[in-house]
Each structure stands twice: as structure tokens, then as C-alpha cells.
Motif scaffolding. Structure first.
Motif, PDB file in Angstrom:
ATOM      1  N   LYS A 121       0.831  -1.211   0.000  1.00 53.95           N
ATOM      2  CA  LYS A 121       0.000   0.000   0.000  1.00 53.95           C
ATOM      3  C   LYS A 121       0.861   1.256   0.000  1.00 53.95           C
ATOM      4  N   LYS A 122       1.903   1.264   0.837  1.00 60.64           N
ATOM      5  CA  LYS A 122       2.793   2.419   0.893  1.00 60.64           C
ATOM      6  C   LYS A 122       3.541   2.605  -0.425  1.00 60.64           C
ATOM      7  N   LEU A 123       3.889   1.502  -1.056  1.00 60.69           N
ATOM      8  CA  LEU A 123       4.564   1.565  -2.349  1.00 60.69           C
ATOM      9  C   LEU A 123       3.676   2.247  -3.381  1.00 60.69           C
ATOM     10  N   ALA A 124       2.397   1.907  -3.373  1.00 57.44           N
ATOM     11  CA  ALA A 124       1.462   2.535  -4.305  1.00 57.44           C
ATOM     12  C   ALA A 124       1.299   4.021  -4.001  1.00 57.44           C
ATOM     13  N   MET A 125       1.212   4.373  -2.713  1.00 56.68           N
ATOM     14  CA  MET A 125       1.047   5.776  -2.335  1.00 56.68           C
ATOM     15  C   MET A 125       2.255   6.610  -2.743  1.00 56.68           C
ATOM     16  N   GLN A 126       3.450   6.078  -2.497  1.00 50.80           N
ATOM     17  CA  GLN A 126       4.666   6.830  -2.809  1.00 50.80           C
ATOM     18  C   GLN A 126       4.903   6.942  -4.312  1.00 50.80           C
ATOM     19  N   SER A 127       4.458   5.952  -5.063  1.00 52.39           N
ATOM     20  CA  SER A 127       4.685   5.955  -6.512  1.00 52.39           C
ATOM     21  C   SER A 127       3.605   6.699  -7.275  1.00 52.39           C
ATOM     22  N   GLY A 128       2.491   7.003  -6.607  1.00 50.35           N
ATOM     23  CA  GLY A 128       1.399   7.696  -7.279  1.00 50.35           C
ATOM     24  C   GLY A 128       0.535   6.802  -8.146  1.00 50.35           C
ATOM     25  N   LEU A 129       0.690   5.498  -8.016  1.00 53.71           N
ATOM     26  CA  LEU A 129      -0.097   4.560  -8.810  1.00 53.71           C
ATOM     27  C   LEU A 129      -1.392   4.204  -8.094  1.00 53.71           C
ATOM     28  N   GLU A 130      -2.358   3.743  -8.872  1.00 56.37           N
ATOM     29  CA  GLU A 130      -3.575   3.204  -8.279  1.00 56.37           C
ATOM     30  C   GLU A 130      -3.232   1.870  -7.599  1.00 56.37           C
ATOM     31  N   TYR A 131      -4.139   1.430  -6.727  1.00 58.54           N
ATOM     32  CA  TYR A 131      -3.850   0.238  -5.926  1.00 58.54           C
ATOM     33  C   TYR A 131      -5.082  -0.636  -5.842  1.00 58.54           C
ATOM     34  N   ALA A 132      -4.916  -1.915  -6.136  1.00 57.79           N
ATOM     35  CA  ALA A 132      -6.025  -2.865  -6.045  1.00 57.79           C
ATOM     36  C   ALA A 132      -5.521  -4.149  -5.406  1.00 57.79           C
TER      37      ALA A 132
END
Length: 282
Positions: free
Chosen positions: A16-27
Motif C-alpha cells: 500500500k505504501k509503495l502505491a502511495m509513494q509511486s502515485g499509482l492506483e492500488y487494487a
């Protein structure tokens, strides 16, 4: 990417943190969601990847408990629907994608299919926290769960999170005698605890203090809760001890051997487990 390690070590949180830091959507999907789909599994997997490819900002697709879905196809205990599902998944992940980053998490990487191993570009191992890491986590969670808001910003965040506190005066936890020495000792005494276990223990400290008239958390309360968690931790060890070895023996045994030895093996295991549990409870 493959995240592997014991339960409660932060694999899902890191994704989840990886998605937040990268600006990508997360599923997120769970491996055990595939089996109940039966003949519709292949269609749903294709729909999922088609949807992920259409996300304008890119997508991190996180598959938790991946071994429940992508386990080895060599065994005879896998259904044809699951074989087709894995084949479809392999087809959709056969070439690199510029739109989708696939992250899989598992406690048992050795159970994944060999072709899945070939799809993995990066492997990240997660271990249980060290003493220094446990000390840092305990301090962080004590501040988060057991310390009343002091600064205007903290009070504003508290009111935003608990709007009813404006009308009903909230019951806030206070600390008495909880210092660095106490935290350092507990960090030493929680060797083998996962991050999730530490979080639950701090929440249990909060709940134990909250039930008191003055809502004060003391070292005595913390030690009593810690003793309870130690007992639970030891009992859990008796539940899972040698489980993998027994399953491997049963899996590789022939049908004739299983008829005569399965009951005996399980009985021996149960007797040993009960004996160890009695010693733990004593």
C-alpha cells in the motif's frame, strides 16, 4: 515482485505504501477468491487485467496469499478449473507491462508454481522485527493509541476522527510510570513477535486501561497483558509445530502407506501437541 515472509510482518502494508509513494492506483485480490469462481475464473482474471491496463495512472495489483491460487500444478490435488486459471494468469503476465505492476505476497514461496517463479523480477523478504525495531514500533504505537492529543494539530486530528467528542467529553488514556526502561525491557521480552502481534498488544494495553475508572496505563498493566500474549504465542507454536513435515509425509506417501500410517501419525502429533499445551498452561 514477490513479497514473502511470516504472517504479520507488513507485506500488505508495504504494498500500500509503495502505491502511495509511486502515485499509482492500488487494487487487492486474495488468492482464495479464485477457486470459488469455478469455470468463471478465467473470464474474471481476464476482466481484472483488462481493467488494470485501462487505469490512467498505472496500477499496482497486489495478490495476497498468492500460494492459494498460484500453487504448483504438479500435484494431483488441483482442479482443472484452477489449472486453467493459472494458465490464463501466466498468459497475461508473460510479457512486461508498462501499465501494471504485479506484486504477490505469500508465506510459502516454495509452493508457487515454477512458471510463477519465472515471472518474478524482484524478491523481497520480510522477517519478524529485531529488538531495535520492536522498540521503535512500541513507542510509535504507544503514541498512536495510548497518548492523548496535546498540540493543536493533534487535537484537530482527534476531533476530525472522533467528531462526537465535541459533545461528549472523550475518555483519554494517561500514562503513569511508562518510561524508556519499561519499553526497552518489553522490547527484549517480545522476541519472536510479529509486527501485527505488537500492534494488537498495544491496543490491548489501551483497552485494559480504558476499562479502569481513571483510565491510566501503568507498567503493571502492560506486564499483565504481555504475559497473556506470551501464553497465546506459545500456544500458537504448539498448533503449527511440525505441521509442514507431517503434511509433506502425507502428501508423498502412497495410498497404501496412508491407510495404515495416517491415523497413527495424526494421533502421535495430537498427543504431543496436547502435552506441550498442558506444559505451557502449567
Amino acid at each position: 515482485m514477490l513479497f514473502y515472509g511470516p504472517p504479520g510482518t507488513g507485506k500488505t502494508l508495504f504494498a500500500k505504501k509503495l502505491a502511495m509513494q509511486s502515485g499509482l492506483e492500488y487494487a487487492v485480490m486474495v488468492g482464495s477468491d479464485i477457486a470459488p469462481l469455478g469455470p468463471m475464473a478465467v473470464t474474471e482474471i481476464n476482466k481484472l487485467f483488462d481493467w488494470a491496463e485501462k487505469q490512467p495512472n498505472g496500477m499496482i495489483l497486489f495478490i495476497d496469499e498468492a500460494d492459494a491460487f498460484l500453487r504448483s500444478r504438479k500435484g494431483n490435488d488441483i482442479s482443472e478449473y484452477m489449472r486453467h486459471s493459472i494458465n490464463s494468469f501466466l498468459y497475461r503476465t508473460g510479457t512486461p507491462s508498462e501499465r501494471v505492476i504485479l506484486v504477490m505476497a505469500t508465506n510459502n514461496p516454495e509452493q508457487l508454481d515454477e512458471a510463477i517463479h519465472d515471472r518474478i523480477d524482484e524478491v523481497v523478504g520480510f522477517t519478524k522485527p529485531s529488538e531495535d525495531e520492536r522498540r521503535t514500533m512500541l513507542k510509535h504505537y504507544l503514541i498512536q493509541y495510548c497518548t492523548p492529543p496535546k498540540t493543536p494539530m493533534e487535537k484537530a486530528k482527534f476531533i476530525y476522527k472522533y467528531p462526537r467528542s465535541i459533545y461528549n467529553r472523550p475518555k483519554l488514556i494517561q500514562l503513569d510510570g511508562v518510561n524508556s526502561d519499561v519499553i526497552n525491557q518489553i522490547a527484549k521480552d517480545t522476541d519472536g513477535f510479529s509486527g501485527r502481534e505488537l500492534t494488537k498488544m498495544v491496543i490491548a494495553w489501551h483497552d485494559a486501561a480504558f476499562t479502569l475508572p481513571d483510565a491510566v496505563l501503568t507498567p503493571e498493566i502492560m506486564q499483565n497483558v504481555l504475559a497473556k500474549f506470551h501464553l497465546q504465542h506459545q500456544l500458537k507454536d504448539t498448533w503449527t509445530q511440525d505441521e509442514q513435515k507431517i503434511l509433506e509425509k502425507l502428501f508423498f506417501a502412497s495410498e497404501e502407506e496412508m491407510k495404515g500410517s495416517e491415523t497413527k501419525t495424526v494421533d502421535v502429533k495430537n498427543e504431543a501437541m496436547l502435552k506441550q499445551q498442558e506444559e505451557t498452561m502449567a
